[in-house]
Design a protein around this motif. Structure first.
Motif, PDB file in Angstrom:
ATOM      1  N   GLY A 154      -7.430  11.454 -27.638  1.00  0.00           N
ATOM      2  CA  GLY A 154      -7.790  10.102 -27.199  1.00  0.00           C
ATOM      3  C   GLY A 154      -8.264  10.111 -25.773  1.00  0.00           C
ATOM      4  O   GLY A 154      -9.236  10.791 -25.431  1.00  0.00           O
ATOM      5  N   SER A 155      -7.599   9.357 -24.891  1.00  0.00           N
ATOM      6  CA  SER A 155      -7.986   9.314 -23.491  1.00  0.00           C
ATOM      7  C   SER A 155      -7.855  10.702 -22.862  1.00  0.00           C
ATOM      8  O   SER A 155      -6.853  11.389 -23.043  1.00  0.00           O
ATOM      9  N   PRO A 204       6.066  13.946 -26.268  1.00  0.00           N
ATOM     10  CA  PRO A 204       5.536  14.668 -25.119  1.00  0.00           C
ATOM     11  C   PRO A 204       4.495  13.854 -24.356  1.00  0.00           C
ATOM     12  O   PRO A 204       4.398  13.960 -23.129  1.00  0.00           O
ATOM     13  N   TYR A 205       3.714  13.044 -25.071  1.00  0.00           N
ATOM     14  CA  TYR A 205       2.691  12.235 -24.403  1.00  0.00           C
ATOM     15  C   TYR A 205       3.328  11.226 -23.454  1.00  0.00           C
ATOM     16  O   TYR A 205       2.811  10.992 -22.355  1.00  0.00           O
ATOM     17  N   GLU A 206       4.452  10.642 -23.836  1.00  0.00           N
ATOM     18  CA  GLU A 206       5.142   9.740 -22.926  1.00  0.00           C
ATOM     19  C   GLU A 206       5.627  10.488 -21.686  1.00  0.00           C
ATOM     20  O   GLU A 206       5.605   9.943 -20.573  1.00  0.00           O
ATOM     21  N   ALA A 207       6.044  11.724 -21.870  1.00  0.00           N
ATOM     22  CA  ALA A 207       6.437  12.549 -20.718  1.00  0.00           C
ATOM     23  C   ALA A 207       5.245  12.808 -19.812  1.00  0.00           C
ATOM     24  O   ALA A 207       5.365  12.809 -18.577  1.00  0.00           O
ATOM     25  N   LEU A 208       4.077  13.020 -20.405  1.00  0.00           N
ATOM     26  CA  LEU A 208       2.860  13.231 -19.623  1.00  0.00           C
ATOM     27  C   LEU A 208       2.503  11.985 -18.815  1.00  0.00           C
ATOM     28  O   LEU A 208       2.122  12.080 -17.642  1.00  0.00           O
ATOM     29  N   PRO A 269      -3.838  -3.377 -18.948  1.00  0.00           N
ATOM     30  CA  PRO A 269      -2.923  -2.534 -19.731  1.00  0.00           C
ATOM     31  C   PRO A 269      -2.083  -1.591 -18.866  1.00  0.00           C
ATOM     32  O   PRO A 269      -1.035  -1.118 -19.321  1.00  0.00           O
ATOM     33  N   TRP A 270      -2.531  -1.321 -17.634  1.00  0.00           N
ATOM     34  CA  TRP A 270      -1.811  -0.383 -16.772  1.00  0.00           C
ATOM     35  C   TRP A 270      -0.953  -1.080 -15.714  1.00  0.00           C
ATOM     36  O   TRP A 270      -0.305  -0.411 -14.918  1.00  0.00           O
ATOM     37  N   PRO A 279       2.637   2.682 -19.134  1.00  0.00           N
ATOM     38  CA  PRO A 279       1.257   2.302 -19.417  1.00  0.00           C
ATOM     39  C   PRO A 279       0.739   3.074 -20.625  1.00  0.00           C
ATOM     40  O   PRO A 279       1.364   4.050 -21.073  1.00  0.00           O
ATOM     41  N   PRO A 280      -0.416   2.687 -21.163  1.00  0.00           N
ATOM     42  CA  PRO A 280      -0.891   3.309 -22.407  1.00  0.00           C
ATOM     43  C   PRO A 280      -1.376   4.748 -22.256  1.00  0.00           C
ATOM     44  O   PRO A 280      -1.441   5.481 -23.247  1.00  0.00           O
TER      45      PRO A 280
END
Length: 333
Positions: A154-155, A204-208, A269-270, A279-280
């Motif tokens: 994604g982003s 892991p993405y939330e950790a990132l 969103p941020w 944030p997303p």
């Protein structure tokens, strides 16, 4: 002259020629090749034969002639082992040294350094300015660039590991991004595997994402795990993170270097003042230390921090403590 005498004379001529050729080969092998310019750089293209390389170097003025160098490579069995790349010579070399250099693939390299806390947009701009990179991303959108780099998440924000990357001149910009993306995936996986088990992070993405916030909020490295603990504690409450760097990221190009009260209330969103949770997407590229801090934060009861003006922070457990710290370090400066 009899036939035997003629054959003997011919054999002597062949022997003399062989001796002369051998002497020339020995002399050629050890002669010093003066550089046409210092430093002298040349590029061996992928698939090039030693004969082609020898001709090019002769035309450039490095070799006195091409044939003997090619024969030397053939005799030594190195004609099929030369490596592609850009080579740099800073001093005179012998043909033997040059041949060994080509066979080892001792190519010159340059580097590009990406700093922790920079954004994907900044990375792309930095790649475009590097004079030794082959530019393949011109005219592409950020999404197209991310796709070219093999990003499937994604982003692209946060997904490239900030580090110094060495490369051979002429390497493509997208190859650097691919290496940085692979490095970040591994670093994130390692950090996630070593995480504290009680974290309020599901993936892991939330950790990132959290690591990117920690990266932007940390001024003094010794405080990194404390900064992370504040956000982890807030996520557990739950309390809004209320962190300025996320607001700034959401403002995009509208940010002029100053953040105002109206910016804190303008929803994006941020904006972690107007929205709950993380944030997303990440807001920057976190380094290894921030990945570790986000997954292994200090165990504290801190819920607030305020800058002291010297790059460090005052951490507080309660709003009352925090307000006193704001008066001391911000309002009375």
């Amino acid at each position: 002259m009899t036939i035997r005498e003629r054959l003997s004379a011919f054999a002597l001529l062949l022997l003399a020629a062989a001796v002369a050729t051998g002497a020339w080969m020995v002399a050629f092998t050890n002669m010093s090749l003066d550089l046409p310019r210092t430093p002298f750089e040349f590029t061996v293209k992928s698939g090039s034969s030693l004969r082609t390389v020898a001709r090019t170097l002769s035309d450039e003025g490095l070799l006195p002639e091409a044939q003997t160098f090619w024969i030397l490579g053939r005799v030594l069995g190195k004609d099929a082992s030369i490596q592609a790349g850009t080579y740099k010579l800073d001093r005179p070399v012998t043909p033997m040294e040059l041949l060994e250099k080509l066979a080892r693939g001792d190519v010159s390299s340059v580097d590009i350094a990406f700093v922790e806390g920079t954004t994907f947009r900044q990375w792309v701009a930095q790649l475009k300015k590097h004079p030794k990179l082959k530019q393949t991303l011109a005219g592409k959108s950020l999404a197209e660039i991310a796709a070219a780099a093999g990003l499937a998440e994604g982003s692209p924000e946060g997904w490239f590991f900030p580090d110094t990357y060495k490369f051979a001149p002429g390497s493509s910009d997208v190859e650097i991004l691919k290496r940085a993306h692979a490095a970040m995936k591994k670093r994130l996986a390692d950090a996630w595997d070593a995480r504290h088990t009680d974290l309020p992070l599901a993936t892991p993405y939330e950790a990132l994402i959290l690591a990117s916030i920690v990266e932007k909020e940390t001024g003094a490295a010794v405080e990194r795990t404390l900064v992370a603990s504040v956000f982890v504690n807030r996520l557990r409450k739950p309390m809004r993170l209320q962190t300025d760097p996320t607001v700034i990221y959401g403002m995009g190009e509208a940010f002029d270097g100053n953040i105002r009260k109206k910016d804190l209330t303008a929803d994006t969103p941020w904006n972690t003042y107007t929205r709950d949770g993380l944030p997303p997407t990440p807001i920057a590229m976190p380094g290894a230390a921030s990945l570790r801090a986000a997954t292994q934060p200090e165990s504290t009861e801190f819920l607030y921090f305020v800058g002291k003006g010297d790059g460090t922070h005052q951490f507080s457990r309660t709003l009352e403590e925090h307000n006193r710290a704001v008066v001391r370090y911000q309002l009375k400066r």
